[in-house]
Motif scaffolding. Structure first.
Motif, PDB file in Angstrom:
ATOM      1  N   UNK C  72      -4.461  -4.401   3.368  1.00 55.66           N
ATOM      2  CA  UNK C  72      -3.119  -4.869   3.683  1.00 55.66           C
ATOM      3  C   UNK C  72      -2.164  -3.695   3.864  1.00 55.66           C
ATOM      4  N   UNK C  73      -2.253  -2.740   2.948  1.00 53.34           N
ATOM      5  CA  UNK C  73      -1.365  -1.573   2.985  1.00 53.34           C
ATOM      6  C   UNK C  73      -2.199  -0.325   2.744  1.00 53.34           C
ATOM      7  N   UNK C  74      -1.637   0.820   3.138  1.00 58.64           N
ATOM      8  CA  UNK C  74      -2.314   2.088   2.835  1.00 58.64           C
ATOM      9  C   UNK C  74      -2.100   2.435   1.370  1.00 58.64           C
ATOM     10  N   UNK C  75      -2.859   3.432   0.884  1.00 63.32           N
ATOM     11  CA  UNK C  75      -2.684   3.828  -0.518  1.00 63.32           C
ATOM     12  C   UNK C  75      -1.288   4.406  -0.730  1.00 63.32           C
ATOM     13  N   UNK C  76      -0.773   5.119   0.269  1.00 65.14           N
ATOM     14  CA  UNK C  76       0.586   5.654   0.193  1.00 65.14           C
ATOM     15  C   UNK C  76       1.605   4.536  -0.046  1.00 65.14           C
ATOM     16  N   UNK C  77       1.497   3.503   0.767  1.00 66.75           N
ATOM     17  CA  UNK C  77       2.429   2.384   0.642  1.00 66.75           C
ATOM     18  C   UNK C  77       2.248   1.680  -0.690  1.00 66.75           C
TER      19      UNK C  77
END
Lengths: 213, 95, 542
Positions: C72-77
């Motif tokens: 769903x999202x990157x690890x950063x997000x």
């Protein structure tokens, strides 16, 4: 009519004595928060002085001993005048209040003037931590750490002084508008407590920063 | 009957004492005190602060509750220092 | 000596002095108000807004965690989401929740005063809070922060490329709001008690709030200086946490947790106070062991300052210091446990009725106990080494913060709702919402104990496939929990305008706040009440 800043309702206090004690308790609570606020810096300082005693001596020797000592005297004198201002307001002596507040303010401003002059000297000689630090001494990184603490602690103190000067200016304005007197002395007493406390912080900063040998 | 309160005389006497202590502490920095330098200069600072608290800040003339509030901050600062150093003194972190 | 006290008769119809809601309808009368009750409501709106933002971040996290992959999202997000969730929930919802809303509203009423000690400081504290919120919102809108709500160095001070300074500034500013609130309450409780209201007759909510206020004023400044030091280090490029200068990154953790551990007691103590009031009212009995419960509140406040190192067991803190912190942490559990025993004893042979506030209070007792017991597990050095930074810790603190503090907050809102708006909330929808919250909460967080124990680390958006089933359960629970929280938003808003009108004391409870009209009159009491009995003087004559 609703109870607002522009149309305040009657005070929640039943008498002046109760209000006065409440003010003192409130101000001392605030001072306790300041003790912890500066305390975090004092704790950090204690740690690193214990860890790097030689570097702290070096750093301290690079500060302006005479300006620091003179400034300590200036602040102690300002506290004297602030205490006299407190006495004056309680005696209802507006004239005495005016000149003692003025003297306090001027001495405080003198302190800051000397302090900023000191900072200017430090910047010229490359004592400011960061990209422009250029003291060539043994244990230079730890001396830079000392300098960081010096700037942080005296800087935070100076910020408190600036706020204090603003508060004293406010008192001078209140006095000018005849809104201070024996039965309305709380603003002066409370600002006085603040001012004396800021002086106390410097009383400790002075030996911790300038007298490390 | 007015309760005991700060007077101008006490203010000036206090100021004189503070200036004497300032001179003392400046001299002590240059005196050959060895390991006693830090305790002496900090002790003098504590004495100055006590004088300001007791007289200029009028704790001498306040009720006990106010004095407790005044001292509470120092007690809590003591907690920070004690438990923090408990870590550093037993950790072998000193480089 | 508990003799029954007469409650004043129901209000006579006809013109009455304006209640605080009717005394002014302009925006100015709200935004410039000095009335502690209106300020409490201003805070209520603000924290509801921040709760929604933080909950939205949690929803995204739980949806991401439905699958083992990071899809769903990157690890950063994801890092920015859990930081947003933590910062907003801790500083912009939980810390102000009970103190600034219910505390502001109820404390002067409960002590028989017209207002708090420093009404203008009270109004200023709300504006300071909003300013802090603005800085934090700015940081969020500009992309957020990825350090975690704990801002550990050296990542936060040196390496992170996110908006650390803005977010730190927001929290720093909001901290002054906390300090102002705590200062106000301390002086109010000392100086504005009605005649006859001695310390030994104070309702337990006030003892809890007093202890909370001490923590607010003594712990928060240390957080302030610590955040300031991070900002300075980012500005100068060097600082006292920087190993290049011989600094110790762990110093940050010492200073941070010196505040943040007592902070969790800021979050739970008021809830305990609310629970004491509710249990007494709905069991119609004095709280068992009043003096011991009051003393426990103070003990928690003080001991809570001595245990912060239990957040640092695996940080390279000295093992010997770790042992000391572990022992002290066991000690701080004792007064909390004493309160649980006391509430249970109060319920025993009480005349119990299960209105919504009581449902929340009972839920609190069970869930707080689970959270507390797992806290003792975490205080055990040997266990903590294995479960630190896993979902076990996440579950533990959510049991306390959500199962405890938020449930108590909801219970308090419902309990004092008639005093706040002069109307009753609808009882059956409220009970259903409470049960929904209870079920949704347990389904969300109990699986996380198991996940953590099995080794799933926190703050990761990917995980091994064998953890999926429990994660799916947790997300399902979160959806139910979300519905449970939406329901009060709807029916409480409805009841504010259309609910059944309430008299001065719909619960038949003790306490000075119930001896005045509902909604509270603008100046609280027509005449200063005089207290002649202890608190919880049941039975109360109608």
């Amino acid at each position: 009519m609703s109870n607002t800043l522009t149309h305040p309702a009657a005070s929640p206090y039943s008498d002046r004595e109760q209000h006065a004690v409440a003010n003192h308790l409130g101000m001392w609570t605030f001072i306790a928060t300041e003790i912890l606020f500066f305390g975090g810096l004092f704790a950090s300082y204690s740690l690193y002085r214990w860890a790097y005693p030689a570097a702290f001596v070096t750093g301290s020797k690079h500060l302006e001993f005479w300006i620091g000592t003179l400034n300590t005297g200036v602040l102690l004198t300002s506290s004297l005048f602030m205490a006299l201002a407190d006495l004056a307001v309680r005696a209802g002596r507006r004239g005495a209040l005016r000149w003692s507040l003025l003297a306090t303010w001027l001495l405080g401003a003198l302190f800051l003037g000397l302090k900023f002059y000191e900072y200017h000297l430090a910047a010229k000689e490359g004592h400011v931590p960061g990209a422009h630090f250029r003291l060539e001494v043994p244990q230079a990184p730890q001396v830079e750490l000392f300098m960081f603490l010096y700037f942080a602690m005296t800087g935070l103190h100076a910020a408190h002084m600036i706020i204090g000067l603003g508060a004293i200016a406010w008192l001078l304005w209140l006095n000018h508008r005849r809104r201070l007197g024996a039965d309305h002395d709380a603003p002066v007493s409370m600002v006085a407590l603040y001012w004396h406390f800021v002086d106390c912080v410097w009383i400790f900063l002075y030996p911790l920063l300038y007298l490390v040998r | 009957m007015k309760a005991p309160h700060l007077t101008a005389r006490v203010c000036f006497a206090n100021y004189a004492a503070l200036m004497v202590l300032l001179a003392l502490t400046a001299l002590a920095a240059r005196a050959p005190l060895g390991a006693w330098k830090a305790p002496v200069s900090l002790g003098i600072a504590a004495a100055k602060m006590a004088l300001v608290f007791i007289f200029f800040m009028q704790l001498r003339y306040q009720r006990g509750l106010v004095r407790v509030f005044a001292l509470a901050g120092f007690f809590w600062l003591g907690i920070v220092l004690t438990l923090m150093f408990a870590d550093y003194l037993t950790r072998g972190w000193l480089p | 000596m508990s003799s029954p006290v007469l409650i004043p008769p129901a209000p006579v119809p006809g013109p009455r002095p304006p209640d605080y809601l009717a005394a002014g309808h302009t925006i100015g009368s709200w935004l410039l108000t000095l009335d502690h009750k209106r300020i409490g409501l201003l805070y209520l709106f603000a924290i509801t807004f921040f709760f929604a933002i933080a909950a939205f971040a949690a929803a995204l996290m739980r949806i991401e965690l439905l699958t083992p992959a990071g899809d769903l999202v990157t690890s950063e997000t994801y890092n920015r989401l859990f930081t947003l969730h933590g910062v907003t929930m801790v500083w912009f919802f939980l810390i102000p929740s009970i103190p600034a809303t219910l505390g502001n509203f109820v404390i002067p009423l409960m002590i028989g005063a017209r207002d708090v000690a420093f009404p203008r400081l009270n109004l200023a504290s709300w504006y300071i809070f909003m300013l802090g919120g603005l800085f934090t919102l700015y940081a969020i809108v500009m992309g957020g922060v990825d350090t975690g709500w704990t801002f550990y160095t050296p990542y936060s001070s040196t390496y992170s490329n996110s908006h650390v300074m803005a977010m730190a500034a927001g929290v720093f500013i909001a901290g002054f709001s906390s300090i102002a609130t705590g200062l106000n309450f301390i002086v109010t409780i000392h100086k504005l008690r009605a005649p006859g209201l001695t310390w030994g007759r104070l309702p337990l909510f006030l003892w809890s709030m007093y202890s909370t206020s001490i923590i607010l004023v003594l712990a928060t400044p240390v957080l302030a200086i610590t955040l300031l030091l991070i900002v300075l280090e980012r500005c100068f490029g060097v600082g006292i946490f920087d190993p290049k200068l011989g600094g110790d990154p762990l110093l940050f953790q010492h200073l941070f947790w010196f505040y943040s551990h007592p902070a969790v007691y800021i979050m739970i103590l008021p809830g305990m106070g609310v629970v004491s009031e509710i249990i007494a009212a709905f069991a119609r009995k004095p709280v068992f062991g009043y003096e011991v419960v009051a003393a426990s509140s103070m003990a928690i406040g003080v001991l809570g300052f001595l245990v912060w190192g239990h957040h640092m067991f695996v940080s390279s803190q000295s093992v010997y210091a770790g042992v000391v912190f572990s022992l002290l942490s066991f000690l701080v559990a004792v007064p909390s446990a004493i309160k649980v025993f006391s509430w249970t004893a109060t319920l025993h042979r009480g005349h119990i009725s299960l209105e919504t506030p009581m449902l929340y209070a009972l839920g609190f007792i069970g869930l707080f106990t689970v959270g507390g017991v797992t806290g003792v597990m975490l205080a055990t050095l040997a266990i903590d080494v294995h479960v630190t930074d896993t979902y076990f810790v996440v579950a533990h603190f959510h049991y306390i913060m959500v199962g405890g503090a938020v449930m108590a907050f909801m219970g308090g809102i419902h309990y004092w709702w008639p005093k706040i708006c002069g109307r009753m909330y609808p009882e059956w929808p409220a009970r259903i919402a409470a049960l929904t919250i209870f079920l949704g909460f347990n389904l969300t967080f109990f699986p996380q104990f198991v996940l953590g124990y099995m080794g799933m680390p926190r703050r990761y958006h990917v995980y091994p496939p064998e953890f999926q089933a429990l994660n799916v359960l947790s997300t399902a629970g979160a959806s139910i929990l979300g519905i449970g929280y939406l329901m009060p938003l709807v029916y409480l808003t409805w009841s504010f305008f259309r609910g059944r009108r309430a008299g001065p004391n719909p619960w038949g409870a003790t306490g000075l706040e119930w001896r005045t009209d509902s909604p509270a009159p603008e100046h609280n009491f027509a005449e200063t009440p005089i207290v002649t009995t202890g608190p919880y003087h049941y039975p109360v004559q109608p």
